[in-house]
Design a protein around this motif. Structure first.
Motif, PDB file in Angstrom:
ATOM      1  N   LYS A 150       0.870  -1.183   0.000  1.00 10.91           N
ATOM      2  CA  LYS A 150       0.000   0.000   0.000  1.00 10.91           C
ATOM      3  C   LYS A 150       0.908   1.234   0.000  1.00 10.91           C
ATOM      4  N   ASP A 151       1.607   1.383  -1.131  1.00 17.30           N
ATOM      5  CA  ASP A 151       2.704   2.333  -1.213  1.00 17.30           C
ATOM      6  C   ASP A 151       2.304   3.787  -0.993  1.00 17.30           C
ATOM      7  N   ASP A 152       1.137   4.205  -1.480  1.00 18.89           N
ATOM      8  CA  ASP A 152       0.732   5.597  -1.281  1.00 18.89           C
ATOM      9  C   ASP A 152       0.569   5.924   0.205  1.00 18.89           C
ATOM     10  N   ALA A 153       0.023   5.008   0.963  1.00 13.37           N
ATOM     11  CA  ALA A 153      -0.142   5.208   2.402  1.00 13.37           C
ATOM     12  C   ALA A 153       1.215   5.168   3.105  1.00 13.37           C
ATOM     13  N   VAL A 154       2.107   4.326   2.622  1.00  9.49           N
ATOM     14  CA  VAL A 154       3.441   4.219   3.216  1.00  9.49           C
ATOM     15  C   VAL A 154       4.147   5.573   3.148  1.00  9.49           C
ATOM     16  N   VAL A 155       4.057   6.225   1.996  1.00 16.38           N
ATOM     17  CA  VAL A 155       4.711   7.527   1.807  1.00 16.38           C
ATOM     18  C   VAL A 155       4.246   8.497   2.889  1.00 16.38           C
ATOM     19  N   LYS A 156       2.962   8.524   3.141  1.00 14.69           N
ATOM     20  CA  LYS A 156       2.398   9.427   4.148  1.00 14.69           C
ATOM     21  C   LYS A 156       3.027   9.195   5.521  1.00 14.69           C
ATOM     22  N   TYR A 157       3.069   7.950   5.969  1.00 12.11           N
ATOM     23  CA  TYR A 157       3.593   7.638   7.296  1.00 12.11           C
ATOM     24  C   TYR A 157       5.093   7.881   7.404  1.00 12.11           C
ATOM     25  N   LEU A 158       5.830   7.482   6.378  1.00 14.76           N
ATOM     26  CA  LEU A 158       7.277   7.655   6.435  1.00 14.76           C
ATOM     27  C   LEU A 158       7.677   9.125   6.382  1.00 14.76           C
ATOM     28  N   ARG A 159       6.979   9.907   5.582  1.00 13.77           N
ATOM     29  CA  ARG A 159       7.281  11.343   5.536  1.00 13.77           C
ATOM     30  C   ARG A 159       6.994  12.000   6.892  1.00 13.77           C
ATOM     31  N   GLN A 160       5.923  11.580   7.555  1.00 17.64           N
ATOM     32  CA  GLN A 160       5.630  12.112   8.886  1.00 17.64           C
ATOM     33  C   GLN A 160       6.732  11.733   9.874  1.00 17.64           C
ATOM     34  N   ALA A 161       7.206  10.494   9.788  1.00 14.08           N
ATOM     35  CA  ALA A 161       8.291  10.054  10.671  1.00 14.08           C
ATOM     36  C   ALA A 161       9.549  10.884  10.435  1.00 14.08           C
ATOM     37  N   ILE A 162       9.835  11.199   9.189  1.00 12.66           N
ATOM     38  CA  ILE A 162      11.026  11.986   8.841  1.00 12.66           C
ATOM     39  C   ILE A 162      10.887  13.429   9.311  1.00 12.66           C
ATOM     40  N   ILE A 163       9.684  13.967   9.273  1.00 10.83           N
ATOM     41  CA  ILE A 163       9.472  15.326   9.788  1.00 10.83           C
ATOM     42  C   ILE A 163       9.807  15.376  11.272  1.00 10.83           C
ATOM     43  N   ILE A 164       9.380  14.357  12.004  1.00 11.11           N
ATOM     44  CA  ILE A 164       9.633  14.301  13.445  1.00 11.11           C
ATOM     45  C   ILE A 164      11.104  14.011  13.733  1.00 11.11           C
ATOM     46  N   ALA A 165      11.693  13.119  12.950  1.00 17.40           N
ATOM     47  CA  ALA A 165      13.090  12.709  13.171  1.00 17.40           C
ATOM     48  C   ALA A 165      13.849  12.812  11.847  1.00 17.40           C
TER      49      ALA A 165
ATOM     50  N   CYS B 109       9.928   2.443  -1.303  1.00 16.70           N
ATOM     51  CA  CYS B 109       8.541   2.704  -1.665  1.00 16.70           C
ATOM     52  C   CYS B 109       8.464   3.556  -2.941  1.00 16.70           C
ATOM     53  N   MET B 110       9.306   4.565  -3.034  1.00 12.22           N
ATOM     54  CA  MET B 110       9.311   5.422  -4.222  1.00 12.22           C
ATOM     55  C   MET B 110       9.675   4.618  -5.465  1.00 12.22           C
ATOM     56  N   THR B 111      10.588   3.664  -5.310  1.00 11.33           N
ATOM     57  CA  THR B 111      10.937   2.793  -6.430  1.00 11.33           C
ATOM     58  C   THR B 111       9.725   1.965  -6.852  1.00 11.33           C
ATOM     59  N   HIS B 112       8.990   1.421  -5.871  1.00  8.66           N
ATOM     60  CA  HIS B 112       7.770   0.656  -6.187  1.00  8.66           C
ATOM     61  C   HIS B 112       6.779   1.505  -6.963  1.00  8.66           C
ATOM     62  N   LEU B 113       6.706   2.797  -6.625  1.00 12.11           N
ATOM     63  CA  LEU B 113       5.758   3.703  -7.274  1.00 12.11           C
ATOM     64  C   LEU B 113       6.269   4.236  -8.616  1.00 12.11           C
ATOM     65  N   GLY B 114       7.503   3.860  -8.976  1.00 13.11           N
ATOM     66  CA  GLY B 114       8.075   4.340 -10.225  1.00 13.11           C
ATOM     67  C   GLY B 114       8.572   5.780 -10.136  1.00 13.11           C
ATOM     68  N   ARG B 115       8.757   6.270  -8.945  1.00  9.44           N
ATOM     69  CA  ARG B 115       9.211   7.648  -8.732  1.00  9.44           C
ATOM     70  C   ARG B 115      10.724   7.627  -8.479  1.00  9.44           C
ATOM     71  N   GLU B 116      11.452   7.392  -9.567  1.00 11.72           N
ATOM     72  CA  GLU B 116      12.894   7.178  -9.483  1.00 11.72           C
ATOM     73  C   GLU B 116      13.645   8.389  -8.943  1.00 11.72           C
ATOM     74  N   GLN B 117      13.233   9.607  -9.319  1.00 13.64           N
ATOM     75  CA  GLN B 117      13.925  10.788  -8.818  1.00 13.64           C
ATOM     76  C   GLN B 117      13.742  10.917  -7.311  1.00 13.64           C
TER      77      GLN B 117
END
Length: 89
Positions: free
Chosen positions: A28-43, A56-64
């Motif tokens: 569920k890659d789109d949801a993963v991005v949300k949680y991981l970005r929040q974790a990175i904001i905190i830490a 996750c970005m690789t799974h979504l084809g977002r190579e950059q």
């Protein structure tokens, strides 16, 4: 930072990371991005979160975006290595 120089990750960031990892296992890659970005904001130096976000970005084809995560990991590793010269320091 404790006396050994190890930075601890705040509990909230670890919870967000764990939730993201559970969703990553479910692809569920789109949801993963949300949680991981929040974790990175905190830490902002949470390397595990950057590593997982890159996957996750690789799974979504977002190579950059995946490359940006890898760059951040390399930058953090370079800046935390004792005795390493850093530009502008």
């Amino acid at each position: 930072m404790n006396m050994y120089g190890i930075t601890t990750i705040p509990l909230e960031a670890r919870i967000l990371y764990r939730r993201g990892m559970d969703l990553l296992d479910q692809r569920k890659d789109d949801a993963v991005v949300k949680y991981l970005r929040q974790a990175i904001i905190i830490a902002p130096r949470f390397t595990g979160a950057y590593r997982a976000l890159g996957i996750c970005m690789t799974h979504l084809g977002r190579e950059q975006d995946a490359a940006d995560c890898q760059y951040r990991l390399v930058t953090m590793a370079t800046n935390s290595t004792p005795g390493t010269a850093r530009a502008g320091v």
